[in-house]
Design a protein around this motif. Structure first.
Motif, PDB file in Angstrom:
ATOM      1  N   SER A 149       1.751  -0.599  -1.853  1.00 12.99           N
ATOM      2  CA  SER A 149       2.677  -0.059  -1.386  1.00 12.99           C
ATOM      3  C   SER A 149       2.104   1.365  -0.528  1.00 12.99           C
ATOM      4  CB  SER A 149       3.775   0.834  -2.336  1.00 12.99           C
ATOM      5  OG  SER A 149       4.207  -0.436  -3.064  1.00 12.99           O
ATOM      6  N   ASN A 150       2.659   1.412   0.845  1.00 12.91           N
ATOM      7  CA  ASN A 150       2.269   2.577   1.399  1.00 12.91           C
ATOM      8  C   ASN A 150       3.573   3.325   1.179  1.00 12.91           C
ATOM      9  OD1 ASN A 150      -0.212   1.874   3.505  1.00 12.91           O
ATOM     10  ND2 ASN A 150       1.130   0.148   3.607  1.00 12.91           N
ATOM     11  N   THR A 151       3.118   4.661   0.937  1.00 14.75           N
ATOM     12  CA  THR A 151       4.356   5.547   0.670  1.00 14.75           C
ATOM     13  C   THR A 151       4.476   6.702   1.712  1.00 14.75           C
ATOM     14  OG1 THR A 151       2.542   7.273  -0.031  1.00 14.75           O
ATOM     15  CG2 THR A 151       3.014   5.471  -1.548  1.00 14.75           C
ATOM     16  N   GLN A 152       3.877   6.965   2.689  1.00 13.94           N
ATOM     17  CA  GLN A 152       4.248   8.042   3.853  1.00 13.94           C
ATOM     18  C   GLN A 152       4.777   7.361   4.762  1.00 13.94           C
ATOM     19  OE1 GLN A 152       4.340  11.123   2.622  1.00 13.94           O
ATOM     20  NE2 GLN A 152       3.562  10.264   0.502  1.00 13.94           N
ATOM     21  N   GLN A 153       5.718   7.136   5.344  1.00 14.07           N
ATOM     22  CA  GLN A 153       6.278   6.505   6.625  1.00 14.07           C
ATOM     23  C   GLN A 153       5.606   7.285   8.022  1.00 14.07           C
ATOM     24  OE1 GLN A 153      10.553   6.706   6.814  1.00 14.07           O
ATOM     25  NE2 GLN A 153      10.943   5.349   5.073  1.00 14.07           N
ATOM     26  N   LEU A 180       2.686   8.306   8.243  1.00 14.15           N
ATOM     27  CA  LEU A 180       1.200   7.583   8.561  1.00 14.15           C
ATOM     28  C   LEU A 180       1.422   6.146   8.869  1.00 14.15           C
ATOM     29  CD1 LEU A 180      -0.497   9.150   5.198  1.00 14.15           C
ATOM     30  CD2 LEU A 180      -0.467  10.058   7.839  1.00 14.15           C
ATOM     31  N   ALA A 181       2.344   5.731   9.219  1.00 16.35           N
ATOM     32  CA  ALA A 181       2.440   4.247   9.902  1.00 16.35           C
ATOM     33  C   ALA A 181       1.483   4.019  11.031  1.00 16.35           C
ATOM     34  CB  ALA A 181       3.992   4.061  10.464  1.00 16.35           C
ATOM     35  N   SER A 182       1.038   2.681  10.962  1.00 14.01           N
ATOM     36  CA  SER A 182       0.016   2.476  11.917  1.00 14.01           C
ATOM     37  C   SER A 182      -1.577   3.039  11.624  1.00 14.01           C
ATOM     38  CB  SER A 182       0.376   2.741  13.345  1.00 14.01           C
ATOM     39  OG  SER A 182       0.144   4.168  13.667  1.00 14.01           O
ATOM     40  N   ILE A 183      -1.598   3.829  10.785  1.00 12.43           N
ATOM     41  CA  ILE A 183      -3.005   4.275  10.150  1.00 12.43           C
ATOM     42  C   ILE A 183      -3.190   3.448   8.682  1.00 12.43           C
ATOM     43  CG2 ILE A 183      -4.138   6.283   9.494  1.00 12.43           C
ATOM     44  CD1 ILE A 183      -2.341   8.201  10.696  1.00 12.43           C
ATOM     45  N   SER A 184      -4.180   2.797   9.116  1.00 12.25           N
ATOM     46  CA  SER A 184      -4.507   1.494   7.878  1.00 12.25           C
ATOM     47  C   SER A 184      -5.317   1.891   6.728  1.00 12.25           C
ATOM     48  CB  SER A 184      -4.990   0.437   8.544  1.00 12.25           C
ATOM     49  OG  SER A 184      -5.174  -0.659   7.543  1.00 12.25           O
ATOM     50  N   PHE A 185      -4.833   1.703   5.629  1.00 12.95           N
ATOM     51  CA  PHE A 185      -5.715   2.149   4.417  1.00 12.95           C
ATOM     52  C   PHE A 185      -5.933   0.794   3.311  1.00 12.95           C
ATOM     53  CE2 PHE A 185      -3.077   6.037   4.984  1.00 12.95           C
ATOM     54  CZ  PHE A 185      -3.946   6.871   5.562  1.00 12.95           C
ATOM     55  N   GLY A 186      -5.012   0.064   3.711  1.00 12.73           N
ATOM     56  CA  GLY A 186      -4.856  -1.226   2.609  1.00 12.73           C
ATOM     57  C   GLY A 186      -6.256  -1.831   2.295  1.00 12.73           C
ATOM     58  N   ASN A 187      -6.864  -2.201   3.462  1.00 11.47           N
ATOM     59  CA  ASN A 187      -7.989  -2.944   3.476  1.00 11.47           C
ATOM     60  C   ASN A 187      -9.080  -2.121   2.590  1.00 11.47           C
ATOM     61  OD1 ASN A 187      -9.785  -5.360   3.934  1.00 11.47           O
ATOM     62  ND2 ASN A 187     -10.856  -4.078   5.515  1.00 11.47           N
ATOM     63  N   TYR A 188      -9.434  -1.051   3.000  1.00  5.38           N
ATOM     64  CA  TYR A 188     -10.239  -0.231   2.473  1.00  5.38           C
ATOM     65  C   TYR A 188     -10.148   0.257   1.063  1.00  5.38           C
ATOM     66  CZ  TYR A 188     -13.719   3.960   2.180  1.00  5.38           C
ATOM     67  OH  TYR A 188     -14.582   4.720   1.839  1.00  5.38           O
ATOM     68  N   LEU A 189      -8.771   0.369   0.839  1.00  6.13           N
ATOM     69  CA  LEU A 189      -8.334   0.446  -0.785  1.00  6.13           C
ATOM     70  C   LEU A 189      -8.682  -0.771  -1.605  1.00  6.13           C
ATOM     71  CD1 LEU A 189      -6.788   2.106  -3.090  1.00  6.13           C
ATOM     72  CD2 LEU A 189      -4.822   1.015  -2.216  1.00  6.13           C
ATOM     73  N   ILE A 190      -8.474  -2.022  -1.046  1.00  2.00           N
ATOM     74  CA  ILE A 190      -8.796  -3.078  -2.146  1.00  2.00           C
ATOM     75  C   ILE A 190     -10.243  -3.245  -2.278  1.00  2.00           C
ATOM     76  CG2 ILE A 190      -8.553  -5.485  -1.676  1.00  2.00           C
ATOM     77  CD1 ILE A 190      -5.893  -5.606  -0.597  1.00  2.00           C
ATOM     78  N   LYS A 191     -10.966  -2.861  -1.233  1.00  2.97           N
ATOM     79  CA  LYS A 191     -12.585  -3.041  -1.413  1.00  2.97           C
ATOM     80  C   LYS A 191     -12.858  -2.072  -2.336  1.00  2.97           C
ATOM     81  CE  LYS A 191     -13.302  -4.896   3.353  1.00  2.97           C
ATOM     82  NZ  LYS A 191     -14.068  -4.765   4.539  1.00  2.97           N
ATOM     83  N   ASN A 192     -12.538  -1.034  -2.366  1.00  2.00           N
ATOM     84  CA  ASN A 192     -12.731   0.161  -3.415  1.00  2.00           C
ATOM     85  C   ASN A 192     -12.455  -0.171  -4.638  1.00  2.00           C
ATOM     86  OD1 ASN A 192     -13.844   3.209  -2.026  1.00  2.00           O
ATOM     87  ND2 ASN A 192     -13.090   1.763  -0.375  1.00  2.00           N
TER      88      ASN A 192
END
Length: 296
Positions: free
Chosen positions: A201-205, A207-219
């Motif tokens: 889940s992305n929590t901060q509207q 920060l839309a279009s600023i991607s964290f998901g792929n980096y989070l999964i790898k970490n």
């Protein structure tokens, strides 16, 4: 901003229009451009709008970065009906993109014992995939056979930017219900060989279009391997955005993907649950139906 909706829009329009770049100055610099002696410094200064210089000052204020994130969330909605706000929204997007560079983010694991109650409440509020029904449900999701990780920013230490929920199991999980079942026995993490990522889940509207998901999964994968070296498999068990829309649009292709056994099972289910279906997709055999139940 503690203003009513109209007051908020008026303030943002003021910021967008009265603190924009000086276009006549930019035009003059471009007209006088000399390739043998380019005034790069002057042009860069002219392109740096007063509103951008003002926004940068918020980085030094307590809760200033969170204020700007929330401001952009407002701008994303308001610009739909007020296009004059779009340049301000884009300025803020680029600024936040720099401030929330992946190198500045901190990976944290949330636990029932060590995570403050205030933050746990925010996890309940921000969960966007599988709603959390209460404290018992939350505790089940961060029990000893579960892992919950999130990215945090130094200027927003009490606000997760994005988080992911993981179940440690033996073998591949076949459905989400067994992972969310509060009465299910706790898995032995020492014998677990698979990590199932079942919610992100992305929590901060803002920060839309600023991607964290792929980096989070790898970490998180790297961290899980440190904690549990025996893990061999990493998989996701999440809804596929747009799948139902695609199914409705391409019924013939859907039927071609199903085996004879699957078609028969689907026909049987349609016939057994006529009240929960509506005519939509004509099956290859005889039934026509469309279902909203998540069982399929």
């Amino acid at each position: 901003l503690r203003l009513n909706p109209q007051g908020k829009q008026d303030f943002l329009l003021l910021l967008a229009n009265d603190f924009d770049v000086d276009y006549p100055t930019i035009n003059n610099l471009v007209a006088q451009w000399d390739t043998s002696n380019p005034n790069i410094k002057g042009l860069k200064k002219a392109l740096n709008s007063p509103r951008l210089r003002l926004l940068k000052l918020f980085n030094a204020l307590p809760e200033g970065v969170k204020f700007l994130v929330d401001m952009r969330a407002d701008l994303i909605q308001l610009q739909k009906n007020e296009t004059a706000l779009k340049p301000l929204q884009e300025d803020l997007r680029d600024l936040l993109g720099d401030w929330f560079d992946l190198g500045f983010l901190e990976l944290k694991q949330m636990t029932w014992q060590d995570t403050p109650a205030e933050l746990l409440e925010k996890l309940i509020q921000y969960e966007a995939v599988h709603a959390i029904t209460g404290w018992d449900d939350l505790r089940n999701r961060i029990d000893s056979d579960r892992r919950w990780f999130g990215f945090f920013h130094p200027q927003m230490p009490n606000e997760p930017l994005i988080f992911i929920e993981v179940a440690l199991v033996q073998g591949m999980a076949s459905n989400i219900d067994q992972l969310l079942d509060q009465s299910a026995p706790i898995e032995d993490t020492h014998s677990a060989d698979t990590a199932i990522f079942y919610s992100i889940s992305n929590t901060q509207q803002g920060l839309a279009s600023i991607s964290f998901g792929n980096y989070l999964i790898k970490n998180v994968v790297a961290e899980l391997i440190k904690q549990h070296p025996q893990l061999q498999h990493f998989a996701t068990l999440s809804p596929i955005p747009g799948l139902r829309k695609w199914l409705n649009k391409h019924p013939t292709k859907v039927m071609q993907l199903l085996s004879e056994q699957q078609l028969n099972a689907l026909n049987h289910y349609c016939n057994q649950h006529p009240d929960t279906w509506r005519p939509k997709v004509r099956l290859v055999r005889q039934s026509s139906c469309h279902h909203s139940d998540r069982k399929l």
